[in-house]
Design a protein around this motif. Structure first.
Motif, PDB file in Angstrom:
ATOM      1  N   MET A 178       0.844  -1.182   0.000  1.00  0.00           N
ATOM      2  CA  MET A 178       0.000   0.000   0.000  1.00  0.00           C
ATOM      3  C   MET A 178       0.884   1.238   0.000  1.00  0.00           C
ATOM      4  SD  MET A 178      -3.017  -1.157  -0.053  1.00  0.00           S
ATOM      5  CE  MET A 178      -4.019  -2.579   0.399  1.00  0.00           C
ATOM      6  N   HIS A 179       0.571   2.170  -0.862  1.00  0.00           N
ATOM      7  CA  HIS A 179       1.380   3.370  -0.980  1.00  0.00           C
ATOM      8  C   HIS A 179       0.843   4.471  -0.091  1.00  0.00           C
ATOM      9  CE1 HIS A 179       4.052   2.603  -4.555  1.00  0.00           C
ATOM     10  NE2 HIS A 179       3.346   1.505  -4.450  1.00  0.00           N
ATOM     11  N   ARG A 180       1.740   5.149   0.583  1.00  0.00           N
ATOM     12  CA  ARG A 180       1.379   6.297   1.382  1.00  0.00           C
ATOM     13  C   ARG A 180       2.065   7.524   0.797  1.00  0.00           C
ATOM     14  NH1 ARG A 180       1.801   4.044   7.598  1.00  0.00           N
ATOM     15  NH2 ARG A 180       1.106   1.943   7.171  1.00  0.00           N
ATOM     16  N   VAL A 181       1.468   8.677   1.017  1.00  0.00           N
ATOM     17  CA  VAL A 181       2.079   9.896   0.513  1.00  0.00           C
ATOM     18  C   VAL A 181       3.345  10.193   1.293  1.00  0.00           C
ATOM     19  CG1 VAL A 181       1.810  12.376   0.337  1.00  0.00           C
ATOM     20  CG2 VAL A 181      -0.059  10.895  -0.305  1.00  0.00           C
ATOM     21  N   LEU A 182       4.460  10.399   0.586  1.00  0.00           N
ATOM     22  CA  LEU A 182       5.710  10.838   1.197  1.00  0.00           C
ATOM     23  C   LEU A 182       5.798  12.331   0.933  1.00  0.00           C
ATOM     24  CD1 LEU A 182       7.964   7.912  -0.060  1.00  0.00           C
ATOM     25  CD2 LEU A 182       6.788   8.121   2.123  1.00  0.00           C
ATOM     26  N   SER A 183       5.254  13.104   1.861  1.00  0.00           N
ATOM     27  CA  SER A 183       5.011  14.519   1.608  1.00  0.00           C
ATOM     28  C   SER A 183       6.292  15.336   1.677  1.00  0.00           C
ATOM     29  CB  SER A 183       4.021  15.048   2.640  1.00  0.00           C
ATOM     30  OG  SER A 183       2.906  14.202   2.698  1.00  0.00           O
ATOM     31  N   ASP A 214       0.570  23.682   2.573  1.00  0.00           N
ATOM     32  CA  ASP A 214       1.698  24.450   3.099  1.00  0.00           C
ATOM     33  C   ASP A 214       2.127  24.012   4.500  1.00  0.00           C
ATOM     34  OD1 ASP A 214      -0.476  25.562   4.409  1.00  0.00           O
ATOM     35  OD2 ASP A 214      -0.179  27.591   3.646  1.00  0.00           O
ATOM     36  N   TRP A 215       1.400  23.055   5.094  1.00  0.00           N
ATOM     37  CA  TRP A 215       1.806  22.463   6.367  1.00  0.00           C
ATOM     38  C   TRP A 215       1.555  20.958   6.291  1.00  0.00           C
ATOM     39  CZ3 TRP A 215       3.807  25.461  10.412  1.00  0.00           C
ATOM     40  CH2 TRP A 215       3.675  26.845  10.279  1.00  0.00           C
ATOM     41  N   ASP A 216       2.524  20.171   6.800  1.00  0.00           N
ATOM     42  CA  ASP A 216       2.454  18.712   6.704  1.00  0.00           C
ATOM     43  C   ASP A 216       2.637  18.104   8.093  1.00  0.00           C
ATOM     44  OD1 ASP A 216       2.700  16.029   6.161  1.00  0.00           O
ATOM     45  OD2 ASP A 216       4.483  16.209   4.896  1.00  0.00           O
ATOM     46  N   THR A 217       1.649  17.340   8.549  1.00  0.00           N
ATOM     47  CA  THR A 217       1.749  16.728   9.878  1.00  0.00           C
ATOM     48  C   THR A 217       2.758  15.590   9.926  1.00  0.00           C
ATOM     49  OG1 THR A 217      -0.013  15.147   9.375  1.00  0.00           O
ATOM     50  CG2 THR A 217      -0.664  17.251  10.393  1.00  0.00           C
ATOM     51  N   GLY A 218       3.116  15.038   8.760  1.00  0.00           N
ATOM     52  CA  GLY A 218       4.035  13.905   8.744  1.00  0.00           C
ATOM     53  C   GLY A 218       3.446  12.646   9.341  1.00  0.00           C
ATOM     54  N   ASP A 219       2.107  12.584   9.441  1.00  0.00           N
ATOM     55  CA  ASP A 219       1.486  11.437  10.110  1.00  0.00           C
ATOM     56  C   ASP A 219       1.706  10.128   9.366  1.00  0.00           C
ATOM     57  OD1 ASP A 219      -0.144  12.225   8.006  1.00  0.00           O
ATOM     58  OD2 ASP A 219      -2.016  11.823   9.056  1.00  0.00           O
ATOM     59  N   ALA A 220       1.952  10.192   8.050  1.00  0.00           N
ATOM     60  CA  ALA A 220       2.195   8.972   7.274  1.00  0.00           C
ATOM     61  C   ALA A 220       3.681   8.735   7.032  1.00  0.00           C
ATOM     62  CB  ALA A 220       1.468   9.051   5.940  1.00  0.00           C
ATOM     63  N   ASN A 267       6.088  10.212  11.809  1.00  0.00           N
ATOM     64  CA  ASN A 267       6.024  11.129  12.947  1.00  0.00           C
ATOM     65  C   ASN A 267       5.159  10.546  14.059  1.00  0.00           C
ATOM     66  OD1 ASN A 267       7.607  12.998  11.688  1.00  0.00           O
ATOM     67  ND2 ASN A 267       6.074  14.629  11.636  1.00  0.00           N
ATOM     68  N   THR A 268       5.547  10.785  15.285  1.00  0.00           N
ATOM     69  CA  THR A 268       4.704  10.410  16.413  1.00  0.00           C
ATOM     70  C   THR A 268       3.537  11.385  16.494  1.00  0.00           C
ATOM     71  OG1 THR A 268       5.885  11.817  17.977  1.00  0.00           O
ATOM     72  CG2 THR A 268       6.729   9.569  17.656  1.00  0.00           C
ATOM     73  N   THR A 269       2.512  11.014  17.245  1.00  0.00           N
ATOM     74  CA  THR A 269       1.388  11.940  17.405  1.00  0.00           C
ATOM     75  C   THR A 269       1.851  13.225  18.079  1.00  0.00           C
ATOM     76  OG1 THR A 269       0.776  10.807  19.458  1.00  0.00           O
ATOM     77  CG2 THR A 269      -0.385  10.156  17.450  1.00  0.00           C
ATOM     78  N   ALA A 270       2.820  13.116  18.980  1.00  0.00           N
ATOM     79  CA  ALA A 270       3.336  14.313  19.651  1.00  0.00           C
ATOM     80  C   ALA A 270       3.997  15.252  18.645  1.00  0.00           C
ATOM     81  CB  ALA A 270       4.321  13.923  20.744  1.00  0.00           C
ATOM     82  N   GLN A 271       4.726  14.682  17.692  1.00  0.00           N
ATOM     83  CA  GLN A 271       5.364  15.516  16.667  1.00  0.00           C
ATOM     84  C   GLN A 271       4.321  16.182  15.768  1.00  0.00           C
ATOM     85  OE1 GLN A 271       7.872  12.293  15.195  1.00  0.00           O
ATOM     86  NE2 GLN A 271       9.724  13.421  15.790  1.00  0.00           N
ATOM     87  N   SER A 272       3.277  15.434  15.418  1.00  0.00           N
ATOM     88  CA  SER A 272       2.221  16.017  14.585  1.00  0.00           C
ATOM     89  C   SER A 272       1.459  17.093  15.347  1.00  0.00           C
ATOM     90  CB  SER A 272       1.261  14.922  14.118  1.00  0.00           C
ATOM     91  OG  SER A 272       1.924  13.990  13.285  1.00  0.00           O
ATOM     92  N   GLU A 273       1.196  16.854  16.627  1.00  0.00           N
ATOM     93  CA  GLU A 273       0.530  17.870  17.438  1.00  0.00           C
ATOM     94  C   GLU A 273       1.388  19.124  17.538  1.00  0.00           C
ATOM     95  OE1 GLU A 273      -0.208  15.842  21.079  1.00  0.00           O
ATOM     96  OE2 GLU A 273      -2.019  14.829  20.353  1.00  0.00           O
ATOM     97  N   ALA A 274       2.711  18.938  17.584  1.00  0.00           N
ATOM     98  CA  ALA A 274       3.615  20.088  17.635  1.00  0.00           C
ATOM     99  C   ALA A 274       3.486  20.930  16.370  1.00  0.00           C
ATOM    100  CB  ALA A 274       5.056  19.606  17.814  1.00  0.00           C
ATOM    101  N   LEU A 275       3.235  20.268  15.235  1.00  0.00           N
ATOM    102  CA  LEU A 275       3.021  21.008  13.985  1.00  0.00           C
ATOM    103  C   LEU A 275       1.789  21.890  14.093  1.00  0.00           C
ATOM    104  CD1 LEU A 275       1.218  20.878  11.124  1.00  0.00           C
ATOM    105  CD2 LEU A 275       3.607  21.595  11.009  1.00  0.00           C
TER     106      LEU A 275
END
Length: 554
Positions: free
Chosen positions: A3-8, A162-168, A171-179
């Motif tokens: 399965m392919h995920r977006v590598l943003s 213009d903003w990427d959570t990196g969830d895929a 990134n940990t949820t903490a890192q995405s929340e930091a975004l």
């Protein structure tokens, strides 16, 4: 199957756009919002098992999300559960866009393969939702001038971020929340944020965190189209009836492209418009529009003048030209030449409704029946009973679609409680294709299936129209099982509910011989067109020209 995920990749440069007027603009590349104080949360790679949960969280918060979908990536869009989920999110007013069929890197494909990736997704949306998408998000965010040109020729702008959570991307949820926190700390005017529908932690942790954070800071959480001030779709028509061709078999696998044994499709998918001409688009006159929960109050025009407000008034039993609407294509007409119209084309919640001289193609006069809602075509706004009040003179408005009771409307052939006709004598109901086959309730019990059988003159085939109900055995009513709005729900009989009646038992026999469920765009349907004895009939989205939905009552 991988399965392919977006590598943003966060884009370094951002184009600066002038704030547009709402409408269809020339296709282009958008990598940021335009409208001040708007944040758009966008989700890639679905439809998947978390779509409905994410949709519900946004709906509960009174805001909208955007979903960029694949056809064959984490799951097949034609699987029954995914079809249901896609229709569910769309009906809730969320924006749906293309993410290509198989999530292949478009920059590595031939022109024919690029066209195929776009075509198959457009076809799926036309079939399942009846829409032409105006936005495409290229997988991995990778595109070039050629891809942009091909998308533009198909009427689609490229949707970046213009903003990427990196969830895929690990990134940990903490890192995405930091975004998310960085967005707030930067005091940005607006933000276009990338997430992924396919990540469980996104659905269960990030979505509630983001909704709470951004709402608490006073941001408007809107669709991508709304934050740009443009339409999300090139056109809005009607869904198609499912056939065996709705499958991912014989299509490119996730990450792959057409070629070899899989022919590339490069044309334009079939699109079922709500404004077709000819015998399949016969207008339905003398329709009274009233809140589903109150059949005694009707949608009324204050006068026959351009700009006259549309309000609620008691239904007039003898009929009234100010309450007698005609459903013609995607318009709702009154007085023969006036149409239900969004004042000034304003998209703000609370914009009052009016009538105005009907103009072909006027976007302010285009409406789509979605469940019991009357949705402004191409927008996530619905006709709304202002403050839920049926006080005489209350002016109607548009409001973000919520699916709530203030946005549930019924269309009947008479003004609600004021014109209940006397019961008819026993009648048979036959499919248009066979006068010797009859609608039948073989047993007299709650939940008994409604089927077609050879006409035999039995009590189970003797139906009576009483008000908005269709009665058999004297006290049992034709009933939509569990009140489900899903295509394909089987029909049953159930003890008739007296008084205002059970909404699952309210139907209108239209002038073109459809039996339509009041407050919905669903019609009684001869399942798969089969006249086989015992074939259980179903509800299905009303489709002009669908002969499986034609019934003769004799």
């Amino acid at each position: 199957m991988a399965m392919h995920r977006v590598l943003s990749t966060l884009l370094a440069a951002s184009a600066v756009w002038a704030r547009p007027n709402l409408g269809i603009r020339a296709p282009q590349v958008y990598d940021s919002c335009i409208n001040a104080n708007d944040i758009s949360l966008t989700f890639d790679d679905g439809p998947y098992i978390y779509l409905r949960s994410i949709s519900d969280q946004f709906t509960a918060a009174g805001v909208k999300a955007t979903f960029f979908m694949n056809g064959n990536n984490w799951d097949c869009i034609y699987d029954a559960a995914r079809i249901s989920d896609v229709q569910y999110a769309y009906a809730a007013g969320h924006m749906i866009g293309s993410h290509t069929w198989s999530h292949a890197d478009l920059t590595t494909l031939s022109n024919a393969q690029i066209q195929d990736e776009m075509y198959r997704m457009e076809e799926a949306f036309s079939r399942i939702l009846g829409i032409k998408p105006a936005f495409l998000r290229p997988p991995y965010g990778d595109y070039n001038d050629n891809i942009q040109s091909i998308a533009a020729a198909r009427g689609q702008s490229l949707a970046m971020w213009d903003w990427d959570t990196g969830d895929a991307d690990g990134n940990t949820t903490a890192q995405s929340e930091a975004l998310y926190n960085d967005v707030v700390s930067a005091k940005v005017s607006n933000a276009l944020i990338l997430e992924h529908e396919t990540e469980e932690s996104t659905a269960t942790v990030l979505v509630p965190y983001a909704l709470n954070l951004f709402k608490s800071k006073g941001y408007n959480l809107v669709t991508m189209a709304e934050c740009l001030g443009v339409n999300p779709y090139q056109a809005v028509g009607v869904p198609q009836q499912q056939t065996s061709s709705w499958t991912c078999d014989g299509t490119p696998d996730p990450g792959a492209a057409c070629g070899g044994s899989i022919a590339c499709e490069t044309g334009t998918p079939v699109f079922s418009s709500t404004t077709t001409t000819g015998p399949t688009a016969t207008p339905t006159p003398n329709q009274y529009i009233h809140p589903s929960a109150n059949s005694g109050d009707c949608l009324t025009a204050a006068s026959n003048a351009d700009g006259a407000v549309v309000e609620i008034e008691p239904c007039v039993a003898a009929g009234s030209t100010s309450q007698s609407w005609t459903v013609s294509g995607s318009t709702l007409q009154l007085y023969g030449t006036k149409c239900l119209d969004v004042t000034g084309g304003a998209t703000a919640n609370g914009t009052p409704m009016q009538i105005w001289t009907c103009t072909t193609g006027d976007a302010n006069q285009q409406w789509t029946r979605t469940g019991g809602a009357i949705q402004w075509s191409g927008h996530s706004s619905c006709l709304d009973l202002t403050d839920g009040s049926v006080t005489s003179g209350n002016v109607m408005q548009i409001w973000a679609c919520t699916g709530g009771p203030n946005q549930q409307w019924a269309l009947t052939s008479g003004p609600g409680s004021g014109s209940t006709p006397p019961p008819t004598s026993g009648e048979t109901i036959s499919p248009g294709a066979s006068s010797t086959t009859c609608l039948s309730a073989p047993t007299n019990a709650d939940g008994a299936a409604v089927v077609v059988e050879a006409c035999n003159g039995s009590a189970g085939q003797s139906w009576k129209q009483t008000g908005g109900t269709i009665v058999v055995y004297g006290s049992m009513c034709l009933d939509v099982t569990s009140g489900s709005t899903a295509n394909g729900v089987g029909m049953q009989i159930w003890a008739c509910t007296p008084g205002a009646g059970d909404a699952n038992q309210q139907f209108t026999v239209t002038s073109n011989n459809r039996i339509q469920w009041n407050g919905s765009d669903e019609c009684l349907d001869l399942t798969n067109g089969l006249l086989t004895s015992g074939n259980r009939v179903q509800m299905w989205a009303c489709v002009a020209g669908n002969t499986n939905q034609v019934w003769n009552i004799v």
